[in-house]
Scaffold this active site. Structure first.
Site, mmCIF file in Angstrom:
data_model
loop_
_atom_site.group_PDB
_atom_site.id
_atom_site.type_symbol
_atom_site.label_atom_id
_atom_site.label_comp_id
_atom_site.label_asym_id
_atom_site.label_seq_id
_atom_site.Cartn_x
_atom_site.Cartn_y
_atom_site.Cartn_z
ATOM 1 N N ASN A 63 0.804 -1.233 0.000
ATOM 2 C CA ASN A 63 0.000 0.000 0.000
ATOM 3 C C ASN A 63 0.838 1.286 0.000
ATOM 4 O O ASN A 63 0.321 2.370 0.269
ATOM 5 C CB ASN A 63 -0.962 0.009 1.189
ATOM 6 C CG ASN A 63 -0.216 -0.017 2.514
ATOM 7 O OD1 ASN A 63 1.011 -0.173 2.535
ATOM 8 N ND2 ASN A 63 -0.928 0.148 3.601
ATOM 9 N N ASP A 85 6.225 -16.903 14.730
ATOM 10 C CA ASP A 85 7.293 -16.639 15.688
ATOM 11 C C ASP A 85 6.632 -16.393 17.042
ATOM 12 O O ASP A 85 5.769 -15.520 17.157
ATOM 13 C CB ASP A 85 8.044 -15.372 15.229
ATOM 14 C CG ASP A 85 9.515 -15.405 15.559
ATOM 15 O OD1 ASP A 85 9.835 -15.691 16.724
ATOM 16 O OD2 ASP A 85 10.336 -15.121 14.662
ATOM 17 N N ASP A 93 11.263 -17.660 19.999
ATOM 18 C CA ASP A 93 12.302 -16.669 20.226
ATOM 19 C C ASP A 93 12.968 -16.848 21.594
ATOM 20 O O ASP A 93 12.273 -16.996 22.603
ATOM 21 C CB ASP A 93 11.649 -15.279 20.153
ATOM 22 C CG ASP A 93 12.660 -14.156 20.087
ATOM 23 O OD1 ASP A 93 13.450 -14.146 19.140
ATOM 24 O OD2 ASP A 93 12.653 -13.297 20.992
ATOM 25 N N GLU A 108 14.691 -21.089 19.462
ATOM 26 C CA GLU A 108 15.887 -20.292 19.204
ATOM 27 C C GLU A 108 16.677 -20.218 20.486
ATOM 28 O O GLU A 108 16.127 -19.951 21.545
ATOM 29 C CB GLU A 108 15.524 -18.890 18.726
ATOM 30 C CG GLU A 108 16.733 -18.180 18.145
ATOM 31 C CD GLU A 108 16.940 -16.784 18.670
ATOM 32 O OE1 GLU A 108 17.788 -16.074 18.121
ATOM 33 O OE2 GLU A 108 16.270 -16.395 19.648
ATOM 34 N N HIS A 130 17.416 -12.962 9.935
ATOM 35 C CA HIS A 130 17.240 -11.514 10.082
ATOM 36 C C HIS A 130 18.179 -10.888 11.111
ATOM 37 O O HIS A 130 18.155 -9.672 11.283
ATOM 38 C CB HIS A 130 15.786 -11.230 10.467
ATOM 39 C CG HIS A 130 15.437 -11.815 11.810
ATOM 40 N ND1 HIS A 130 15.421 -13.176 12.041
ATOM 41 C CD2 HIS A 130 15.151 -11.226 12.978
ATOM 42 C CE1 HIS A 130 15.121 -13.388 13.306
ATOM 43 N NE2 HIS A 130 14.952 -12.232 13.908
ATOM 44 N N ASP A 131 18.959 -11.687 11.810
ATOM 45 C CA ASP A 131 19.864 -11.164 12.844
ATOM 46 C C ASP A 131 21.327 -11.127 12.408
ATOM 47 O O ASP A 131 22.191 -10.746 13.203
ATOM 48 C CB ASP A 131 19.782 -12.031 14.110
ATOM 49 C CG ASP A 131 18.462 -11.878 14.847
ATOM 50 O OD1 ASP A 131 17.813 -10.825 14.718
ATOM 51 O OD2 ASP A 131 18.087 -12.822 15.574
HETATM 52 O O1 ISL Z 1 21.166 -11.155 16.986
HETATM 53 C C1 ISL Z 1 21.946 -11.747 17.687
HETATM 54 C C2 ISL Z 1 23.342 -11.688 17.394
HETATM 55 O O2 ISL Z 1 23.529 -10.576 16.654
HETATM 56 C C3 ISL Z 1 21.526 -12.545 18.808
HETATM 57 O O3 ISL Z 1 22.289 -12.378 19.937
HETATM 58 C C4 ISL Z 1 20.074 -12.251 19.079
HETATM 59 O O4 ISL Z 1 19.924 -11.067 19.763
HETATM 60 C C5 ISL Z 1 19.520 -13.375 19.889
HETATM 61 O O5 ISL Z 1 19.775 -14.532 19.184
HETATM 62 C C6 ISL Z 1 18.037 -13.234 20.084
HETATM 63 O O6 ISL Z 1 17.373 -12.975 18.881
HETATM 64 C C7 ISL Z 1 15.995 -12.997 18.885
HETATM 65 O O7 ISL Z 1 15.428 -12.261 19.962
HETATM 66 C C8 ISL Z 1 15.678 -10.855 19.957
HETATM 67 C C9 ISL Z 1 15.378 -10.196 18.608
HETATM 68 O O8 ISL Z 1 15.920 -8.909 18.598
HETATM 69 C C10 ISL Z 1 15.951 -10.994 17.455
HETATM 70 O O9 ISL Z 1 15.579 -10.431 16.237
HETATM 71 C C11 ISL Z 1 15.455 -12.399 17.604
HETATM 72 O O10 ISL Z 1 15.809 -13.229 16.521
HETATM 73 C C12 ISL Z 1 14.816 -10.267 21.039
HETATM 74 O O11 ISL Z 1 13.487 -10.683 20.883
HETATM 75 CA CA CA Z 2 2.584 -1.413 3.751
#
Ligand code: ISL
Ligand code: CA
Length: 547
Positions: free
Chosen positions: A24, A99, A200, A255, A328-329
């Site tokens: 959008n 998630d 998570d 995770e 994504h991390d």
């Molecule tokens: O991203 C990391 C290393 O750069 C990890 O230490 C990460 O913070 C950890 O694995 C936890 O990650 C997950 O929980 C976080 C969130 O920011 C991350 O995106 C998620 O994958 C807190 O919820």
């Molecule tokens: Ca959007």
């Protein structure tokens, strides 16, 4: 004989919704945007889609701070959009995994809004409140994103615990009511038909209640020894299994910072009835220096191979592994483990050969299927990620040179993986007709889906072939995994075999030629260069032989 299940055989495609596709024009990816691109995902041949958090959230950490677990984030759409997404996914015979962020909630969740009101509020005990010590926080714990893990709250004059940002407040799993709430939330989504959860930081949910000060040690050791694997973790996970998971045919992947070779079987061995699989980070932290992720050291490839070997052996008789090189991390896989300039195409193809020939459930992250790379924003102001900004702040306070910090951010920032998906050469890479929330990577003109779509030699089409190859050979899922030792650390050679098939895989993870040890006489069945009969492997060349 390993028992066979759909989730062991699955190839999972991970979506970071904010950066996937904006329907959008507000610059933020959304659920209708995902629906528009389901054909692309299906065309890859994957089985499961995992979407990062889509729940209501003030977005302090892009959805990893949830203010309502039963509603959808405004920017992403409505519950009707979600229901349609689920239906469209199932219609395509794919599965949808969500998630579950249950270690902490947003400070804007009503539980916390209540909890902070008074020391005798019925929700007080949903979180960890403690009085200060000597005019400061209750102990010396640090948050993952820098600074103290305790936040002072004026209303009651006490501190609350937050292992991530101060808007991500740790939930108190000791409280049975909290556990019930989480189990009910899980049932709510399972009853809608969701096919599983990625959980998570599930390794952090049980806390050491005496909150001991941590000694001088690396942050990684602190996580493993103090924050993670708490005294009641396995009791909680077993309870969750009994109360919820055992009643559904779903997949679970925990995770786990702090999950290591020693304790992993406790989480995933089938007879323990806890989780099916976990994500460990042993191969992802090899290049962390003494000061952690933003203090990187050169990557040790010998260690990389060992990690895969050790973990496979450890889970071979009970449990199941997860195979991934990025999410994504972390940085983009082709920038981190490959060579994103000289051998962009070759190394991106080699990495998917690696992923698709390992034992375990395989995860690919959005954009890797076209070889998306790291980004180098010129200024810290271009970055959005809370971890990156926290690391910048700490390094600045420690007096480090800004140019040097920026260099390590270019290499390690989580925003590398969060730049908008590159669909085509239209403005903003076809991601959005508006201003994207995070700048697109300028290389979208060369690296994008539509350009690779019709090129038979593209990374994208190689991903499709490699995924299909895995799906055609169950040996690559279940067969034994044997590493063959080589002199060169950058040469990864291993075999997969069972009664049906026997494969030998050669991967040259370097910019140099490597002689092929013990080269089979037959022709390889898969390879990433044109022609593959030379006795040497070219830079980033990979070959799969059937023996
Ligand atoms: O991203 C990391 C290393 O750069 C990890 O230490 C990460 O913070 C950890 O694995 C936890 O990650 C997950 O929980 C976080 C969130 O920011 C991350 O995106 C998620 O994958 C807190 O919820
Ligand atoms: Ca959007």
């Amino acid at each position: 004989m390993m028992n066979r299940t759909w989730w062991k055989e699955a190839v999972v495609y991970q979506i970071y919704p904010r950066s996937f596709n904006d329907s959008n024009g507000d610059g933020i990816g959304d659920l209708p945007g995902i629906i528009e691109r389901l054909d692309h995902i299906q065309s890859l041949g994957v089985d499961v889609i995992w979407v990062c958090p889509v729940y209501k959230s003030p977005n302090d950490d892009n959805g990893y701070d949830i203010s309502d677990y039963r509603d959808i984030m405004n920017e992403f759409g409505t519950m009707a959009d979600f229901d349609r997404l689920l239906e469209e996914v199932h219609h395509r015979k794919l599965k949808l995994v969500m998630d579950l962020v249950a270690n902490h909630s947003s400070d804007e969740h009503t539980w916390f809004q209540e909890s902070r009101k008074s020391t005798d509020n019925p929700y007080r005990d949903y979180y960890f409140w403690r009085p200060g010590k000597n005019g400061g926080p209750p102990n010396n714990w640090r948050s993952f994103f820098g600074g103290s893990a305790w936040q002072y709250d004026e209303t009651t004059g006490e501190y609350y615990l937050h292992l991530f940002t101060s808007k991500q407040v740790d939930l108190n799993w000791e409280n049975e009511k909290v556990r019930r709430e989480i189990y009910d939330i899980m049932k709510f989504w399972f009853d809608k038909g969701v096919d599983g959860f990625r959980m998570d930081v599930i390794s952090l949910i049980s806390k050491q209640l005496d909150f001991p000060d941590v000694r001088e040690q690396s942050f990684g050791d602190t996580i493993r020894e103090v924050y993670a694997n708490g005294p009641r973790i396995h009791e909680y996970l077993h309870e969750m299994y009994r109360e919820v998971l055992s009643h559904y045919d779903v997949m679970t992947v925990g995770e786990g910072p702090g999950i290591d070779l020693k304790n992993a079987p406790l989480y995933v061995r089938e007879d323990r009835q806890e989780l099916q699989t976990v994500f460990h980070f042993d191969h992802m932290f090899i290049d962390n220096g003494p000061d952690g992720k933003y203090d990187p050291v050169p990557y040790d490839m010998k260690r990389f191979k060992e990690v895969f070997e050790e973990w496979d052996a450890r889970l071979a008789d009970g449990g199941w592994g997860s195979i991934f090189l990025g999410n994504h991390d972390f940085s983009r896989i082709v920038s981190r483990f490959g060579n994103d300039s000289l051998y962009h195409v070759e190394s991106a193809k080699l990495l998917v050969m690696l992923l698709m020939t390992m034992r375990g459930t395989v995860y690919i992250y959005q954009g890797d299927e076209i070889g998306m790379t790291n980004v180098k924003y010129p200024s810290i102001d271009d970055y959005q990620d809370v971890e990156t900004l926290g690391a910048w702040k700490e390094a600045r306070e420690a007096g480090k040179d800004p140019e040097e910090i920026l260099r390590s951010i270019h290499w390690q920032s989580r925003d590398n993986a969060r730049t908008p998906m590159q669909w085509n050469t239209a403005s903003n890479a076809g991601f959005s007709s508006g201003q994207p929330w995070l700048k697109v990577n300028p290389n979208y003109r060369e690296i994008n889906v539509s350009q690779q779509e019709n090129d038979p030699a593209s990374i994208l089409n190689f991903y499709r072939r490699m995924i299909a190859f895995r799906k055609d050979h169950s040996t690559l899922v279940y067969g034994d995994f044997d590493v063959i030792s080589t002199e060169s650390p950058e040469l990864f050679v291993f075999e997969r075999k069972d009664s049906a098939d026997h494969f030998r895989i050669y991967l040259n993870m370097s910019d140099f030629e490597e002689k092929i040890p013990d080269k089979p006489s037959a022709n390889p069945v898969v390879y990433n260069y044109q022609g593959a009969d030379s006795p040497t492997l070219r830079p980033w060349e990979g070959r799969i032989y059937k023996l």
